[in-house]
Design a protein around this motif. Structure first.
Motif, PDB file in Angstrom:
ATOM      1  N   SER A 134      16.573  73.300  26.574  1.00  0.00           N
ATOM      2  CA  SER A 134      15.919  71.985  27.195  1.00  0.00           C
ATOM      3  C   SER A 134      16.927  70.826  27.314  1.00  0.00           C
ATOM      4  CB  SER A 134      14.785  71.773  26.306  1.00  0.00           C
ATOM      5  OG  SER A 134      13.917  72.864  26.046  1.00  0.00           O
ATOM      6  N   LEU A 135      17.748  70.784  26.228  1.00  0.00           N
ATOM      7  CA  LEU A 135      18.774  69.524  26.246  1.00  0.00           C
ATOM      8  C   LEU A 135      19.684  69.846  27.257  1.00  0.00           C
ATOM      9  CD1 LEU A 135      19.095  69.109  22.562  1.00  0.00           C
ATOM     10  CD2 LEU A 135      17.959  67.490  24.078  1.00  0.00           C
ATOM     11  N   ALA A 136      20.181  70.969  27.478  1.00  0.00           N
ATOM     12  CA  ALA A 136      21.220  71.321  28.686  1.00  0.00           C
ATOM     13  C   ALA A 136      20.653  71.256  30.052  1.00  0.00           C
ATOM     14  CB  ALA A 136      21.457  72.700  28.567  1.00  0.00           C
ATOM     15  N   ARG A 137      19.085  71.502  30.177  1.00  0.00           N
ATOM     16  CA  ARG A 137      18.521  70.964  31.308  1.00  0.00           C
ATOM     17  C   ARG A 137      18.106  69.551  31.637  1.00  0.00           C
ATOM     18  NH1 ARG A 137      13.683  75.813  31.896  1.00  0.00           N
ATOM     19  NH2 ARG A 137      15.064  77.228  32.981  1.00  0.00           N
ATOM     20  N   LEU A 138      18.285  68.705  30.621  1.00  0.00           N
ATOM     21  CA  LEU A 138      18.327  67.214  30.849  1.00  0.00           C
ATOM     22  C   LEU A 138      19.774  66.768  31.218  1.00  0.00           C
ATOM     23  CD1 LEU A 138      16.128  66.210  28.018  1.00  0.00           C
ATOM     24  CD2 LEU A 138      15.572  66.341  30.320  1.00  0.00           C
ATOM     25  N   GLY A 139      20.680  67.533  31.287  1.00  0.00           N
ATOM     26  CA  GLY A 139      22.253  67.270  31.724  1.00  0.00           C
ATOM     27  C   GLY A 139      23.230  67.178  30.560  1.00  0.00           C
ATOM     28  N   ALA A 140      22.788  67.418  29.111  1.00  0.00           N
ATOM     29  CA  ALA A 140      23.943  67.567  28.272  1.00  0.00           C
ATOM     30  C   ALA A 140      24.703  68.914  28.196  1.00  0.00           C
ATOM     31  CB  ALA A 140      23.054  67.314  26.916  1.00  0.00           C
ATOM     32  N   ARG A 141      25.780  68.637  27.838  1.00  0.00           N
ATOM     33  CA  ARG A 141      26.795  69.938  27.670  1.00  0.00           C
ATOM     34  C   ARG A 141      26.665  70.091  26.413  1.00  0.00           C
ATOM     35  NH1 ARG A 141      31.966  67.983  27.788  1.00  0.00           N
ATOM     36  NH2 ARG A 141      31.443  65.953  27.651  1.00  0.00           N
ATOM     37  N   MET A 142      25.721  71.393  25.982  1.00  0.00           N
ATOM     38  CA  MET A 142      25.267  71.758  24.673  1.00  0.00           C
ATOM     39  C   MET A 142      26.109  72.962  24.068  1.00  0.00           C
ATOM     40  SD  MET A 142      23.109  69.539  24.103  1.00  0.00           S
ATOM     41  CE  MET A 142      22.576  70.387  22.480  1.00  0.00           C
ATOM     42  N   THR A 143      26.336  72.624  22.780  1.00  0.00           N
ATOM     43  CA  THR A 143      26.578  73.750  21.872  1.00  0.00           C
ATOM     44  C   THR A 143      25.417  74.214  20.899  1.00  0.00           C
ATOM     45  OG1 THR A 143      29.027  73.194  21.906  1.00  0.00           O
ATOM     46  CG2 THR A 143      28.078  74.105  19.930  1.00  0.00           C
ATOM     47  N   GLY A 144      25.214  75.180  20.405  1.00  0.00           N
ATOM     48  CA  GLY A 144      24.117  75.797  19.544  1.00  0.00           C
ATOM     49  C   GLY A 144      24.854  76.168  18.193  1.00  0.00           C
ATOM     50  N   LEU A 145      24.368  75.902  16.893  1.00  0.00           N
ATOM     51  CA  LEU A 145      24.766  76.639  15.924  1.00  0.00           C
ATOM     52  C   LEU A 145      23.729  77.082  15.127  1.00  0.00           C
ATOM     53  CD1 LEU A 145      27.847  75.912  13.580  1.00  0.00           C
ATOM     54  CD2 LEU A 145      25.609  76.092  12.657  1.00  0.00           C
ATOM     55  N   ASP A 146      23.896  78.320  14.612  1.00  0.00           N
ATOM     56  CA  ASP A 146      22.725  78.924  13.703  1.00  0.00           C
ATOM     57  C   ASP A 146      23.326  80.112  12.800  1.00  0.00           C
ATOM     58  OD1 ASP A 146      19.509  78.552  13.600  1.00  0.00           O
ATOM     59  OD2 ASP A 146      20.026  80.601  13.043  1.00  0.00           O
ATOM     60  N   PHE A 147      22.758  80.024  11.657  1.00  0.00           N
ATOM     61  CA  PHE A 147      23.253  81.102  10.852  1.00  0.00           C
ATOM     62  C   PHE A 147      22.767  82.352  11.046  1.00  0.00           C
ATOM     63  CE2 PHE A 147      20.241  80.742   6.853  1.00  0.00           C
ATOM     64  CZ  PHE A 147      19.207  81.062   7.708  1.00  0.00           C
ATOM     65  N   SER A 148      21.740  82.711  11.646  1.00  0.00           N
ATOM     66  CA  SER A 148      21.280  83.904  12.101  1.00  0.00           C
ATOM     67  C   SER A 148      21.954  84.774  13.531  1.00  0.00           C
ATOM     68  CB  SER A 148      19.703  83.615  12.290  1.00  0.00           C
ATOM     69  OG  SER A 148      19.112  85.097  12.766  1.00  0.00           O
ATOM     70  N   ARG A 149      22.610  85.786  13.281  1.00  0.00           N
ATOM     71  CA  ARG A 149      23.131  86.230  14.517  1.00  0.00           C
ATOM     72  C   ARG A 149      22.065  86.842  15.861  1.00  0.00           C
ATOM     73  NH1 ARG A 149      28.176  87.707  15.839  1.00  0.00           N
ATOM     74  NH2 ARG A 149      28.921  87.373  13.897  1.00  0.00           N
ATOM     75  N   PRO A 150      20.885  87.558  15.177  1.00  0.00           N
ATOM     76  CA  PRO A 150      19.956  87.761  16.018  1.00  0.00           C
ATOM     77  C   PRO A 150      19.542  86.605  16.800  1.00  0.00           C
ATOM     78  CG  PRO A 150      19.662  89.053  14.093  1.00  0.00           C
ATOM     79  CD  PRO A 150      20.718  87.979  13.814  1.00  0.00           C
ATOM     80  N   ALA A 151      19.405  85.344  16.143  1.00  0.00           N
ATOM     81  CA  ALA A 151      18.894  84.230  16.864  1.00  0.00           C
ATOM     82  C   ALA A 151      19.905  83.966  18.000  1.00  0.00           C
ATOM     83  CB  ALA A 151      18.609  83.212  15.926  1.00  0.00           C
ATOM     84  N   VAL A 152      21.202  83.806  17.533  1.00  0.00           N
ATOM     85  CA  VAL A 152      22.239  83.473  18.307  1.00  0.00           C
ATOM     86  C   VAL A 152      22.335  84.213  19.611  1.00  0.00           C
ATOM     87  CG1 VAL A 152      24.617  82.925  18.728  1.00  0.00           C
ATOM     88  CG2 VAL A 152      23.545  82.193  16.598  1.00  0.00           C
ATOM     89  N   ASP A 153      22.319  85.586  19.437  1.00  0.00           N
ATOM     90  CA  ASP A 153      22.255  86.535  20.254  1.00  0.00           C
ATOM     91  C   ASP A 153      21.328  86.287  21.503  1.00  0.00           C
ATOM     92  OD1 ASP A 153      24.513  87.976  19.092  1.00  0.00           O
ATOM     93  OD2 ASP A 153      23.385  89.509  18.414  1.00  0.00           O
ATOM     94  N   GLN A 154      20.100  85.939  20.906  1.00  0.00           N
ATOM     95  CA  GLN A 154      18.896  85.570  21.967  1.00  0.00           C
ATOM     96  C   GLN A 154      19.195  84.465  22.707  1.00  0.00           C
ATOM     97  OE1 GLN A 154      16.507  86.722  23.054  1.00  0.00           O
ATOM     98  NE2 GLN A 154      15.522  84.968  24.368  1.00  0.00           N
ATOM     99  N   ALA A 155      19.634  83.435  21.759  1.00  0.00           N
ATOM    100  CA  ALA A 155      19.981  82.055  22.420  1.00  0.00           C
ATOM    101  C   ALA A 155      21.129  82.386  23.658  1.00  0.00           C
ATOM    102  CB  ALA A 155      20.585  81.105  21.560  1.00  0.00           C
ATOM    103  N   ARG A 156      22.123  82.826  23.346  1.00  0.00           N
ATOM    104  CA  ARG A 156      23.166  83.482  24.458  1.00  0.00           C
ATOM    105  C   ARG A 156      22.439  83.966  25.515  1.00  0.00           C
ATOM    106  NH1 ARG A 156      27.416  85.436  19.912  1.00  0.00           N
ATOM    107  NH2 ARG A 156      28.446  83.520  19.765  1.00  0.00           N
ATOM    108  N   SER A 157      21.946  85.134  25.430  1.00  0.00           N
ATOM    109  CA  SER A 157      21.177  85.734  26.337  1.00  0.00           C
ATOM    110  C   SER A 157      20.397  84.866  27.443  1.00  0.00           C
ATOM    111  CB  SER A 157      20.323  86.796  25.754  1.00  0.00           C
ATOM    112  OG  SER A 157      19.620  87.616  26.672  1.00  0.00           O
ATOM    113  N   MET A 158      19.552  83.933  26.893  1.00  0.00           N
ATOM    114  CA  MET A 158      18.572  83.100  27.604  1.00  0.00           C
ATOM    115  C   MET A 158      19.490  82.383  28.343  1.00  0.00           C
ATOM    116  SD  MET A 158      15.288  80.931  26.655  1.00  0.00           S
ATOM    117  CE  MET A 158      16.056  79.954  25.501  1.00  0.00           C
ATOM    118  N   ALA A 159      20.620  81.756  27.766  1.00  0.00           N
ATOM    119  CA  ALA A 159      21.463  80.719  28.471  1.00  0.00           C
ATOM    120  C   ALA A 159      22.372  81.271  29.656  1.00  0.00           C
ATOM    121  CB  ALA A 159      22.495  80.307  27.532  1.00  0.00           C
TER     122      ALA A 159
END
Length: 274
Positions: free
Chosen positions: A69-94
Motif C-alpha cells: 500500500s505504501l508503494a502504491r502511494l509512491g514510496a520506494r519500499m523495503t519490507g523486513l520480517d522474521f518469518s520466511r513464509p510471510a516474506v515469500d508471500q510478500a515477495r510473491s504479491m509484489a
C-alpha cells in the motif's frame, strides 16, 4: 524451543496461509484493483502525508499488504520480517503486482546490519508489532540507525492500555502489565486474529507490553526528536470481543462509551538533520 524468537516465529510461520486466504487481508482485492490500499494505511494517510519518492522500510511487515500500500502511494519500499513464509508471500504479491520492492528475512533487531545504516527516509511500523519485542529501547536504536538525517519514524500501534485489558463479561478487566517487564507474557491460544477454520499446532507465543512513556522516552534516548502523539478511540481489530463494534472502515470501537478508551496511538518522530 526456548528462545522467544523461535517460539513466536513458529507461530507466525503457521499463520501465514490462513492470513493469505482470509478476507481480512484482502489479497485478492489487491490483485484485482490497482488502486486498492489496506485499511490500516488508509487510516494512516491523513497523518502520513506525501511519501512519493521517499525510500521507506516497513519493519515487521508480515505478508506485505501495508508495504504494498505504501508503494502504491509512491514510496520506494523495503519490507523486513522474521518469518520466511510471510516474506515469500510478500515477495510473491509484489511480483504479481509488478512493484519493484525488496523484502528481507531477518529479526527486527538485526535490521541495521541487514539493510544498512542511515539508508531510509522513513521507518514505518504498523499495528501489533511492538508487542513481540522484549526491549523497546533496543527497537528505538534500530529505528534511529536506519534513518537518514532528517528522516522520520511513523508508527501506529495498539495502545498499551488495551494490551493490559481482557474482555470481561460486562466491562474490560485489567489483567496484564501496562509497563515493559523482564518476563514475557506467555499465551497458549489456538486461533488467530482473522476468522479461519484452520486448527494450528504451534499455539504458544511470548509477548510484552510497552507503556507510552517508555516508548516516547526510548525514541528520544535513541537521538530522535519526538514530534507528535495522537491517541485514537478505534483499532483495526476486535481488541475486546463482545465489547466492540466495527464501523464501515474496518475500525473497532467500544460499543458503549467509545470515548472512554484509547485503543491505538500514532507516534511520529524524526532524526535531526545535523
Amino acid at each position: 524451543m526456548t528462545d522467544y524468537r523461535d517460539v513466536n516465529r513458529a507461530n507466525w510461520d503457521e499463520r501465514v496461509p490462513a492470513h493469505v486466504a482470509s478476507p481480512s487481508y484482502h489479497v485478492e482485492q489487491f490483485l484485482a484493483d490497482p488502486s486498492y490500499l489496506s485499511e490500516v494505511v488508509r487510516f494512516d494517510r491523513p497523518r502520513l502525508g506525501d511519501v512519493s519518492g521517499l525510500r521507506g522500510v516497513h519493519l515487521q511487515c508480515h505478508i506485505g499488504t501495508d508495504t504494498v500500500s505504501l508503494a502504491r502511494l509512491g514510496a520506494r519500499m523495503t519490507g523486513l520480517d522474521f518469518s520466511r513464509p510471510a516474506v515469500d508471500q510478500a515477495r510473491s504479491m509484489a511480483d504479481r503486482l509488478g512493484l519493484a520492492m525488496d523484502f528481507h528475512v531477518a529479526d527486527v533487531y538485526d535490521a541495521v546490519e541487514v539493510l544498512g545504516a542511515a539508508a531510509y527516509d522513513f521507518v514505518y511500523t504498523g499495528i501489533g508489532a511492538l508487542c513481540w519485542l522484549p526491549d523497546i529501547q533496543r527497537w528505538a536504536q534500530v529505528v534511529a540507525g536506519l534513518l537518514k538525517p532528517g528522516g522520520r519514524l511513523f508508527i501506529r500501534e495498539g495502545h498499551p492500555m488495551v494490551w493490559a485489558l481482557s474482555a470481561g463479561p460486562e466491562v474490560p478487566e485489567l489483567r496484564f502489565p501496562y509497563f515493559e517487564t523482564a518476563e514475557a507474557i506467555v499465551w497458549d491460544e489456538g486461533g488467530t486474529y482473522v476468522e479461519t477454520e484452520v486448527e494450528f499446532s504451534t499455539t504458544v507465543t511470548h509477548e510484552w507490553n510497552h507503556g507510552l512513556a517508555e516508548t516516547i522516552t526510548a525514541v528520544q534516548q535513541a537521538g530522535l526528536v519526538f514530534d507528535s502523539l495522537t491517541e485514537h478511540d478505534s483499532a483495526p481489530w476486535n481488541a475486546l470481543p463482545g465489547l466492540m463494534t466495527e464501523d464501515g472502515d474496518g475500525e473497532w470501537r467500544l460499543t458503549d462509551n467509545p470515548h472512554h478508551l484509547a485503543a491505538t496511538y500514532t507516534l511520529q518522530a524524526h532524526k535531526p538533520a545535523q
